[in-house]
Design an enzyme around this catalytic site. Structure first.
Site, PDB file in Angstrom:
ATOM      1  N   SER A   1      54.982  34.037  34.380  1.00 46.14           N
ATOM      2  CA  SER A   1      54.759  35.447  34.721  1.00 46.14           C
ATOM      3  C   SER A   1      56.113  36.072  35.030  1.00 46.14           C
ATOM      4  O   SER A   1      57.087  35.352  35.312  1.00 46.14           O
ATOM      5  CB  SER A   1      53.879  35.520  35.976  1.00 46.14           C
ATOM      6  OG  SER A   1      53.850  36.837  36.507  1.00 46.14           O
TER       7      SER A   1
ATOM      8  N   TYR B   1      51.156  32.783  44.494  1.00 39.23           N
ATOM      9  CA  TYR B   1      51.307  33.036  43.055  1.00 39.23           C
ATOM     10  C   TYR B   1      52.778  32.986  42.654  1.00 39.23           C
ATOM     11  O   TYR B   1      53.157  32.353  41.675  1.00 39.23           O
ATOM     12  CB  TYR B   1      50.700  34.411  42.738  1.00 39.23           C
ATOM     13  CG  TYR B   1      50.582  34.742  41.265  1.00 39.23           C
ATOM     14  CD1 TYR B   1      49.492  34.293  40.515  1.00 39.23           C
ATOM     15  CD2 TYR B   1      51.541  35.530  40.621  1.00 39.23           C
ATOM     16  CE1 TYR B   1      49.375  34.611  39.174  1.00 39.23           C
ATOM     17  CE2 TYR B   1      51.426  35.843  39.285  1.00 39.23           C
ATOM     18  CZ  TYR B   1      50.334  35.394  38.561  1.00 39.23           C
ATOM     19  OH  TYR B   1      50.225  35.716  37.233  1.00 39.23           O
TER      20      TYR B   1
HETATM   21  P1  NAD Z   1      41.881  35.699  33.153  1.00 37.80           P
HETATM   22  O1  NAD Z   1      41.192  35.693  34.477  1.00 37.80           O
HETATM   23  O2  NAD Z   1      41.330  36.553  32.062  1.00 37.80           O
HETATM   24  O3  NAD Z   1      42.026  34.211  32.606  1.00 37.80           O
HETATM   25  C1  NAD Z   1      42.202  33.124  33.456  1.00 37.80           C
HETATM   26  C2  NAD Z   1      41.659  31.924  32.761  1.00 37.80           C
HETATM   27  O4  NAD Z   1      41.822  30.784  33.618  1.00 37.80           O
HETATM   28  C3  NAD Z   1      40.167  32.044  32.445  1.00 37.80           C
HETATM   29  O5  NAD Z   1      39.920  31.515  31.161  1.00 37.80           O
HETATM   30  C4  NAD Z   1      39.525  31.183  33.515  1.00 37.80           C
HETATM   31  O6  NAD Z   1      38.301  30.601  33.067  1.00 37.80           O
HETATM   32  C5  NAD Z   1      40.580  30.115  33.675  1.00 37.80           C
HETATM   33  N1  NAD Z   1      40.471  29.379  34.940  1.00 37.80           N
HETATM   34  C6  NAD Z   1      40.510  29.857  36.200  1.00 37.80           C
HETATM   35  N2  NAD Z   1      40.329  28.855  37.076  1.00 37.80           N
HETATM   36  C7  NAD Z   1      40.187  27.720  36.350  1.00 37.80           C
HETATM   37  C8  NAD Z   1      39.959  26.357  36.667  1.00 37.80           C
HETATM   38  N3  NAD Z   1      39.833  25.960  37.934  1.00 37.80           N
HETATM   39  N4  NAD Z   1      39.849  25.481  35.654  1.00 37.80           N
HETATM   40  C9  NAD Z   1      39.948  25.877  34.368  1.00 37.80           C
HETATM   41  N5  NAD Z   1      40.158  27.156  33.992  1.00 37.80           N
HETATM   42  C10 NAD Z   1      40.267  28.060  34.976  1.00 37.80           C
HETATM   43  O7  NAD Z   1      43.378  36.083  33.472  1.00 37.80           O
HETATM   44  P2  NAD Z   1      44.636  36.306  32.510  1.00 37.80           P
HETATM   45  O8  NAD Z   1      45.173  37.612  32.936  1.00 37.80           O
HETATM   46  O9  NAD Z   1      44.306  36.083  31.090  1.00 37.80           O
HETATM   47  O10 NAD Z   1      45.622  35.165  33.025  1.00 37.80           O
HETATM   48  C11 NAD Z   1      45.968  34.024  32.272  1.00 37.80           C
HETATM   49  C12 NAD Z   1      47.326  33.492  32.728  1.00 37.80           C
HETATM   50  O11 NAD Z   1      48.307  34.493  32.511  1.00 37.80           O
HETATM   51  C13 NAD Z   1      47.384  33.140  34.219  1.00 37.80           C
HETATM   52  O12 NAD Z   1      48.177  31.974  34.402  1.00 37.80           O
HETATM   53  C14 NAD Z   1      48.086  34.353  34.815  1.00 37.80           C
HETATM   54  O13 NAD Z   1      48.774  34.032  36.003  1.00 37.80           O
HETATM   55  C15 NAD Z   1      49.031  34.717  33.688  1.00 37.80           C
HETATM   56  N6  NAD Z   1      49.526  36.107  33.745  1.00 37.80           N
HETATM   57  C16 NAD Z   1      48.651  37.160  33.602  1.00 37.80           C
HETATM   58  C17 NAD Z   1      49.155  38.463  33.660  1.00 37.80           C
HETATM   59  C18 NAD Z   1      48.278  39.699  33.489  1.00 37.80           C
HETATM   60  O14 NAD Z   1      48.746  40.817  33.709  1.00 37.80           O
HETATM   61  N7  NAD Z   1      47.033  39.575  33.066  1.00 37.80           N
HETATM   62  C19 NAD Z   1      50.520  38.658  33.861  1.00 37.80           C
HETATM   63  C20 NAD Z   1      51.357  37.560  34.004  1.00 37.80           C
HETATM   64  C21 NAD Z   1      50.839  36.277  33.937  1.00 37.80           C
END
Ligand code: NAD
Length: 257
Positions: A139, A152
């Site tokens: 991130s 985080y």
């Molecule tokens: P999201 O909530 O759509 O996806 C998260 C995923 O993780 C889901 O598929 C969920 O089922 C899975 N998950 C959560 N807990 C779990 C567990 N215990 N076991 C297995 N799977 C699990 O969120 P996202 O925004 O797509 O985030 C995905 C990644 O990207 C994360 O690591 C997040 O920190 C990172 N990220 C997101 C953003 C953003 O703006 N959306 C920005 C920077 C980084």
């Protein structure tokens, strides 16, 4: 070398960035293993749709990334694992003095420790296959901080550090390890916050996005899951063979500030 015929395991891939990355890998010809902890019919249906749409093998494997044994079992059950995308992640926002210990533990386990276990289990398979790519979805918070996100930010900085170590341990092998650092991405999780924020601040959808959500993202645009998938595909390509142990920001200039 392309990803065609390779097998990619993407943790946390039934929605958002993980699903977008899995779809882009499948579009480029990789077989994909999807994962979450939920094991719903729709999780299996997403895999079936990807298989049909892109003519690749796609499977869903349930595994809870907060549990060490399940992280390792995911990789074992995947069979081949040429590309590992550590994407599963959760968030909790609260000042550190009231930050619940169980939230800290869950964020460190899912956002950081799970990648230790999956990488440890996947590297022997990559070595046996003579090729491997590890992509850690970190991130902008792996490179910079925000208040109220202690767990985080710690987990994301941690995964950037582990990325460098894994790269050094595999530097003389046909394996690379890199971290992708997204800024704000319009995932279902983020989309769901828009109506509440519109109501809270009496703002239009456009103002919520530009003035509240994208305040720190100089482009004032979300990154997309397709752009993140494209970045992962690039890091799997021959052009990226000498790119290892580093971070690639997909953040509209956030970390340039
Ligand atoms: P999201 O909530 O759509 O996806 C998260 C995923 O993780 C889901 O598929 C969920 O089922 C899975 N998950 C959560 N807990 C779990 C567990 N215990 N076991 C297995 N799977 C699990 O969120 P996202 O925004 O797509 O985030 C995905 C990644 O990207 C994360 O690591 C997040 O920190 C990172 N990220 C997101 C953003 C953003 O703006 N959306 C920005 C920077 C980084």
């Amino acid at each position: 070398m392309s990803v065609k015929g390779k097998t990619a395991v993407v943790t946390g891939s039934n929605s958002g960035i993980g699903l977008g990355v899995a779809r882009e890998l499948a579009k480029a010809g990789a077989n994909v293993v999807l994962n979450s902890f939920t094991d719903r019919d729709e999780d299996h249906a997403i895999a079936a749709e990807i298989a049909k749409e892109f003519g690749v093998e796609a499977r869903y494997i349930q595994a809870d990334m907060s549990k060490a044994d399940q992280c390792r079992a995911l990789i074992e059950n995947a069979g081949q694992c040429d590309i590992l995308v550590n994407n599963a992640g959760i968030q909790h926002v609260e000042p550190i003095d009231t930050f619940p210990t169980e939230k800290w533990d869950a964020i460190i386990a899912i956002n950081l420790t799970s990648a230790f276990h999956t990488i440890a289990a996947a590297l022997p398979k990559m070595r046996a296959a003579g090729w491997g790519r590890v992509l850690n979805i970190a991130s902008a918070h792996g490179l910079t901080a925000s208040p109220y996100k202690s767990a985080y930010v710690a987990a994301k900085h941690g995964i950037v550090g582990m990325t460098k170590t894994v790269a050094l341990e595999t530097a003389e092998e046909p394996i690379t390890c890199n971290a992708v650092c997204p800024g704000y991405v319009l995932t279902p999780l983020v989309e769901a916050q828009i109506p509440d924020t519109m109501e809270k601040y009496n703002m239009s959808r456009e103002d919520v996005i530009k003035k509240v959500m994208l305040e720190r993202q100089p482009s004032r645009e979300f990154a997309t899951v397709e752009q993140l998938g494209g970045t992962v595909n690039f890091l799997c390509s021959d052009a990226a063979k000498q790119i290892t142990g580093t971070t690639i920001s997909v953040d509209g200039g956030w970390t340039a500030l």
